[in-house]
Design an enzyme around this catalytic site. Structure first.
Site, PDB file in Angstrom:
ATOM      1  N   GLU A 143       0.071  -1.418  -0.193  1.00 26.04           N
ATOM      2  CA  GLU A 143       0.356   0.094   0.214  1.00 26.04           C
ATOM      3  C   GLU A 143       0.570   0.968   0.834  1.00 26.04           C
ATOM      4  OE1 GLU A 143      -0.241  -2.964   2.669  1.00 26.04           O
ATOM      5  OE2 GLU A 143      -2.688  -3.310   1.846  1.00 26.04           O
ATOM      6  N   HIS A 152     -10.483  -4.245  10.918  1.00 27.64           N
ATOM      7  CA  HIS A 152     -10.851  -4.483   9.522  1.00 27.64           C
ATOM      8  C   HIS A 152     -11.917  -3.370   9.462  1.00 27.64           C
ATOM      9  CE1 HIS A 152      -7.844  -6.972   8.303  1.00 27.64           C
ATOM     10  NE2 HIS A 152      -8.370  -7.560   7.428  1.00 27.64           N
TER      11      HIS A 152
END
Lengths: 360, 324
Positions: free
Chosen positions: B60, B129
């Site tokens: 990322e 998450h």
């Protein structure tokens, strides 16, 4: 959390009397002509451990299907030989840390299956009191440092565990697990550099199950021999047949000794395979049924171990059935507990919180 | 007018913008042959090929910096970061690069990229998450941040975001992907920086974004039964903030409750609240109230998770306190 006898017994099994590893010290070849055999007791320990993980995960899969487990659930089925073999070389005080496919590691470190399953169902008796879930369980007592949902994050964390060992002057090793997908995160290489620079006692265990979620390693990695990813840092690395618990143990022993002796980090790339999808919601359309079937039929770590028990160690069918029965009883007890244990009380929300002031 | 799911509306916006402008390309983890974890990019690799819909390694930090520089060098990247919880890995590129280069490079460059991600709780996905990190991105000057609540806005805002000359952080919500509602048939964009008055009322302004708009509407229904007429404003854009719409609403109702799914301390709701105090103090009959997540990690346990996520109960209670 109750201590499981299984874990304690296993810790002792990593003795120095094992035959020397047959593998080469460097390079990417799998160990030639088969790894050294395990003793009867060792093979039985490994078999039990792998079977426990397999049955536990099958049960977790069923319970997920029944709606008893929510959110994420990444099953370890197929990869059991990795944790079973590595845990045989661990000693008291060593640490284990991994990513989100973590149930197998927890069981192998001796964490109580009841506490793990109850965490999966979000109950009070779960290792994180229901607040963590599948990816977030910890047991400092068993040396298990999680359970991490951010890909690659276990690597610097595991390196820091090794740093603490070095700083405190003990001879413990950090077994730092991550996957083939995580091997492309930048923090992995920052960790490698520091671990080598400071000779930290860490064994990096790359579980290469060939897919980072739905992307195969060939589509995500410029070089696919991950054991050589430490080369520019001069960290030795080897590929290991991660479907053969004997190979895992033999090479794991060598790597652990290297780290324990103050020679710095070691990289083991476990060539393994997950039979199920990335998570329970993954239809796994990125690979063929044949590929999975072939692996199950020809390479299954538990079937391999069972065959050796029967042919080499003359373990009878009855004995095997008895083991199977015992394991099923442990798993059923865990599943039962995980369904009957109450959900957390709302007041549990505000326990274990670092609070600067009363909530407004 | 077609009814589309939120995920389908996003998919259509991506398809149309890729058809319209060959400089637009998509990249991210499992967005291609897998079609994206939430299927937002389903079918796009087949239609546009692997060069324009690119599966990436799990990297990322690098991907975000590449979006910055690829945009500066004349393409229009649309990067997907699978979960908002992974945004901390992207922040160096956003805070130290994307937000400042136009300024310190003396206007030599433009940075037309979009970073799409999704956040929010309610799916039992646990503490790594489930987060809503609106304030993290809205904090950064030089970036725009939008958070659509409906399929229509998902469609229209994504088209505007892709066409925008600067970096836009596009925050989707995992519990909205299956929401089905009307989306215009023609090429219709929704401008960045404009809020939407979703429901008119006279007694209080409930100001929300993303999934919290729907929770606020449920609360407004309930309040109507008690004789409280709540107005609901969907911010749509977190930054820039549509001050005119907010001030107009508060001028009518004299009370405001700001709802945000993120943390409370230094949170997005705190910013909106302070902004209202700055600009509408004389219009307000009561302090602005906030409804947020408590300052806690998001627990996995279903009842505990339900307890921390703001919903109609908390919103109704805050409104009652405010108008009392």
């Amino acid at each position: 959390m109750a201590t499981s006898a299984k874990g304690a017994a296993q810790r002792k099994s990593g003795s120095a009397s094992q035959k020397a590893s047959a593998s080469k010290s460097r390079g990417s070849k799998k160990s030639p002509s088969g790894p050294p055999d395990l003793s009867r007791d060792e093979e039985l320990t490994a078999y039990r451990e792998m079977l426990l993980v397999r049955r536990f995960e099958e049960k977790a899969g069923q319970m997920y299907g029944m709606g008893l487990i929510g959110g994420f659930c990444h099953l370890y089925i197929g990869q059991e030989a990795v944790v079973a073999g590595m845990q045989m070389v661990a000693k008291e005080g060593d640490q284990v840390i991994t990513a989100y496919r973590d149930h197998g590691h927890m069981l192998a470190t001796g964490m109580d299956p009841k506490g793990v399953m109850a965490e999966l169902t979000g109950r009070r008796g779960g290792y994180s009191k229901g607040k963590g879930g599948s990816m977030h369980m910890f047991s400092v007592e068993k040396g298990f440092y999680g359970g991490h949902g951010i890909v690659g994050a276990s690597v610097p964390l595991g390196t820091g565990l090794a740093f603490a060992n070095r700083y405190r002057g003990n001879d413990n090793v950090s077994f730092t697990y991550f996957g083939d997908g995580a091997a492309n995160q930048g923090q992995v290489y920052e960790s490698f550099n520091i671990a080598k620079l400071w000779s930290l006692p860490v064994v990096y265990v790359i579980e290469n199950n060939k897919y980072g979620m739905g992307t195969s390693i060939d589509r995500a990695s410029a070089t696919t021999d991950l054991s050589q990813r430490g080369r520019s840092f001069d960290i030795p690395g080897e590929q290991v047949d991660g479907m053969d618990v004997r190979a895992v143990k033999a090479i794991g022993e060598k790597a652990a000794k290297h780290a324990r002796d103050g020679k710095g980090p070691y990289i083991l790339e476990m060539l393994t395979y997950r039979y199920r999808g990335h998570s329970m919601s993954d239809p796994a359309k990125y690979r063929s049924r044949d590929e999975v079937q072939k692996m199950r039929q020809e390479r299954d770590p538990i079937e391999q171990s069972k065959a050796r028990l029967v042919s080499d160690h003359k373990v009878s069918e009855d004995e095997l059935k008895e083991i199977d029965k015992e394991i099923r009883a442990i798993v059923n007890e865990a599943a039962e507990f995980a369904q009957t244990d109450p959900e957390p009380d709302p007041s549990e929300l505000w326990t274990d919180v670092v609070r600067e002031r009363e909530a407004s | 007018m077609a009814k589309l799911r939120y995920a389908e509306a996003l998919n259509r916006a991506l398809r149309e913008e890729m058809q319209r402008d060959p400089l637009v390309f998509l990249f991210g983890e499992d967005i291609g042959s897998y079609g994206g974890v939430f299927k937002v990019t389903r079918g796009l690799m087949d239609e546009f090929g692997a060069a324009r819909v690119r599966d990436t390694p799990i990297s990322e930090q690098t991907l975000t910096a590449m979006a910055v520089s690829a945009a500066m060098a004349g393409s229009r990247p649309v990067l997907e970061i699978m979960y908002a919880d992974f945004m901390p890995l992207t922040l160096d590129a956003l805070i130290n690069q994307a937000s400042i280069y136009e300024y310190i490079w003396a206007d030599q460059v433009r940075m037309p990229f979009v970073l799409r991600t999704q956040g929010g709780g309610g799916a039992g996905a646990g503490a790594q998450h489930s987060k809503s990190l609106d304030s993290l991105v809205a904090h950064i000057p030089g970036l725009k941040a939008v958070a659509p609540a409906t399929p229509w806005d998902a469609y229209g805002l994504l088209k505007s975001a892709i066409r925008d000359p600067g970096p836009v952080i596009f925050l989707e919500h995992k519990l909205l992907y299956n929401m089905r509602d009307e989306v215009p048939d023609g090429e219709e964009t929704v401008p960045l920086g404009r809020a939407r008055l979703v429901r008119e009322g006279t007694d209080v302004s409930i100001i929300a974004s993303s999934r919290m708009v729907h929770e606020s509407l449920l609360a407004a229904d309930r309040l109507a039964g008690e004789g409280i007429a709540a107005e609901v404003v969907d911010l749509r854009s977190l930054r820039p903030l549509d001050l005119d719409t907010l001030l107009g609403s508060v001028a009518r109702t004299h009370h405001a409750v700001v709802v945000n799914e993120g943390w409370r301390f230094c949170g997005y709701a705190a910013e909106v609240s302070a902004t209202l105090m700055d600009h509408a103090f004389d219009d307000l009959d009561a302090p602005v109230a906030r409804v947020t997540m408590p300052d806690l990690p998001i627990p996995y346990s279903e009842p505990l998770e339900r307890a921390v996520l703001p919903g109609p109960d908390e919103i109704v209670a805050a409104v009652r306190r405010t108008v009392a």
